[in-house]
Every structure is written in C-alpha cells, then in structure tokens.
Enzyme design. Structure first.
Site, short mmCIF file in Angstrom:
data_model
loop_
_atom_site.label_atom_id
_atom_site.label_comp_id
_atom_site.label_asym_id
_atom_site.label_seq_id
_atom_site.Cartn_x
_atom_site.Cartn_y
_atom_site.Cartn_z
CG PHE A 183 -0.42 -0.44 2.49
CD1 PHE A 183 0.31 0.42 3.28
CD2 PHE A 183 -0.62 -1.74 2.92
CE1 PHE A 183 0.83 0.00 4.49
CE2 PHE A 183 -0.11 -2.17 4.14
CZ PHE A 183 0.62 -1.29 4.93
N GLY A 184 2.01 1.21 -0.63
CA GLY A 184 2.82 2.42 -0.72
C GLY A 184 4.20 2.16 -1.27
CG ASP A 190 8.19 -9.26 7.98
OD1 ASP A 190 8.17 -10.42 7.52
OD2 ASP A 190 7.91 -8.26 7.30
#
EC number: 2.7.11.1
Length: 355
Positions: free
Chosen positions: A57-58, A169
């Site tokens: 989203f970016g 992550d």
C-alpha cells in the site's frame, strides 16, 4: 537438496552505476498534519529523487533536503489502501515501535505526518541495499559472513525483546546494509509490543514459526525460529521449507523435517536444529537464559559480544557507493502513480489523527 525454483533469480547488480532517475512526489495536502514535527522535517523541505522500494500500500522514496545535503527515506502509505486491507493497527504499531527504539542495528524514525490521502514516515536512508540482493548475487554466504550477520541480528532482536517488542518479520529483504556494511533492520509493520501472547497470522510463509501457523498464540520465540531459517538460507542460498504454495510450506514447517545441504558443518546444523524446534518451550533463545543460550553456542565461538553493538566487528561486505545519494544498490521502479490516490473522508481520517 535442490533449491526452489527461482531461488537464484537474477536481481539488480549492486556494482553498476547509480541511477539518476527523477520521479515526482505525490501532490500532497499543502499543510500536512504531523504528530512528531521537528525542525527541518516537513514535506516541503524535501525533494524526491527516486523510489527505492515498494509495498502493498505504498512506496519508499529517497528524498534530499532542499536547503542542505541530507538524504532520507520517505515511506508513503496510501490511506485508502491501508483501510481497504485493514492494516490500520499494523501501521500504528510500526510508528509506536519505531518511536520507542534506539539501537545501532535498527532503522531510525525521524518524523511522521499525514494529509487526506497519505501517511508519511521519514527515516534515515541506508544506502547499502538489502541483504537479500547480496545473498542472491553470491548464491550463498560463507560461514564467516553468516556468523557476522547473525551476530548483529541477535543483538538487534535481543534489544527488541528487552523492550517487550516482537519483530515478527525477520528475512533477508528486511535487513539493510549501511555504508560500512553493518546491518539495519527495517520494516516494522508486523512488529508488536507484547502484553501477552498474540494470535495474528502475519509474516513471510517460509519464515513462519509453527505456533503462528497453528494459531496457538506466539511471542518472542517466533523471532528465534526466523533466525534459524535465516542462518540456513545464508549458508545454503535457499530456505529449509519451500513449496509452490503457502499451504505446502506450512505443512513442511509443522513436520519440521530439515534436509541439510552437504556443505553445512556439524556446528551450523546443530545451531539450526536447536532454533528450529517446534516446541517453543525447548527452542534456543526462548528458555531460561534467553538470548544468552544462542550467544554461547559454539557456532559463535570467538565473538566478543560486548563489541558487537559498538560496531567493532569487521563487515564481510562493504557496499560500493559513489556518494551520499547513490541508489545503485536498490532495484529500479516505475514512476509513481500515487497522484491517482483518492482522498478519504474526515471520518476515515480520524483513525490517523495522531499519526
């Protein structure tokens, strides 16, 4: 053991000339709202040079100070996409974690703000590029190089855990190299402050711990599992569990049958086996002595741990850079279409009022 298809895929050569592409920044609200305004840190003070990363989203742009020589990384996130993908909490978590941490091996947040279309996070620019790129270009790392990177990662994860933060992550794509070759962990979108165990399924399939897949609730132990996956991948060039689809990967993770390449020695295999233990109560790093058990493993013999956070260890790779704004160690990306992003209502914007 054969690596997965595409494991040695060609990526951008970090040795070629830096790209000088000029890209346009999104047409932002002329007066973006900010929650951590600092002198010299507003959108109007920066020129966009190029895109150095993209996400769901970016994107992340390299920006240069208009009145000075400082380069930074500006993460731009589309508010409509954040809302559509229900990532509001992850975005807020990322900001909260970055505001709290201060460590030589973790990316630094300088400023945040928003307008009616985008969220902005201004961070230090780490010019060496992703560890992923160097690993793919070389096929695999030597034991010496792998020990170096694992050593700095252990210190970074231990620090996060001391702050009751789980990273969630860890993977080569989220490890950047600075100009001297030391690591910087980046992308804290999945990081979370621990009050109790958490149940969210997030992360990269090949790096997910069994307890995440089984929705048993998970904590710090997931980061030590991911360290085991990373060490295996650095030494072999591919992860220990792979398949054509995520569900196949999950099945192999739960079975935890590791097929070691011949080049891995006994000590490396012993550490990996002790990190990749399905029962998290028996996983190295998650027992009574915490990270000390990992540090004391003979794979790390000779490491002067007190010197590690002081950046005194000699990096095995020093990125080639022609100057402060050199982006040759990053992929090239097409010009941004962020200007097409619609604005959101005041009601939707309320969620991000303190961003």
């Amino acid at each position: 053991m054969e690596p997965p298809a595409g494991a040695a895929a060609t990526v951008k050569d970090p040795d070629h000339d830096p790209v000088k592409t000029k890209v346009s920044a999104p047409a932002a609200d002329p007066k973006p709202r900010t929650s951590s305004q600092k002198a010299g840190h507003s959108l109007q003070d920066w020129d966009t040079i190029a895109t150095v990363g993209t996400g769901t989203f970016g994107r992340v742009n390299l920006v240069k100070e208009k009145t000075g020589r400082q380069y930074c990384a500006l993460k731009i996130m589309s508010i409509p996409d954040v809302i559509r993908l229900k990532q509001e909490q992850h975005v807020q978590n990322e900001k909260a974690v970055l505001k709290e941490i201060n460590h030589p091996f973790l990316i630094k947040l300088l400023w945040t703000g928003h307008d009616n279309r985008f969220l902005y996070m201004l961070m230090e620019f780490v010019p060496g590029g992703e560890l992923f790129t160097y690993l793919r270009n070389r096929g695999r790392f030597s034991s010496v190089a792998s020990v170096f990177y694992a050593t700095e990662i252990v210190c970074a994860i231990e620090y996060l855990h001391s702050k009751e933060i789980v990273y969630r992550d860890l993977k080569p794509e989220n490890i950047l190299l600075d100009r001297e070759g030391h690591i910087k962990l980046t992308d804290f979108g999945f990081a979370k402050k621990l009050v109790d165990r958490t149940w969210t399924l997030c992360g990269t399939p090949e790096y997910l711990a069994p307890e995440v897949i089984q929705s048993k609730g998970h904590g710090r132990a997931v980061d030590w599992w991911a360290l085991g996956i990373l060490i295996f991948e650095m030494l072999s060039g591919f992860p220990p569990f792979f398949d054509d689809n995520p569900f196949g990967i999950y099945q192999k993770i739960l079975a935890c049958k590791i097929d070691f390449p011949r080049q891995l020695d006994f000590t490396s295999k012993d550490l990996i086996k002790k990190l990749l233990v399905v029962d998290r109560t028996r996983r190295l790093g998650n027992m009574k002595n915490g990270a000390e058990d990992i540090k004391r493993h003979r794979w790390f013999r000779g490491v002067e741990w007190e010197s590690v956070p002081q950046r005194k260890l000699k990096p095995p790779i020093v990125p080639k850079l022609s100057g402060d704004g050199d982006i040759s160690n990053f992929e090239t990306y097409p010009e941004s279409e962020l200007d097409k992003t619609p604005s959101v209502s005041d009601k939707d914007l309320e969620t991000f009022k303190n961003f």
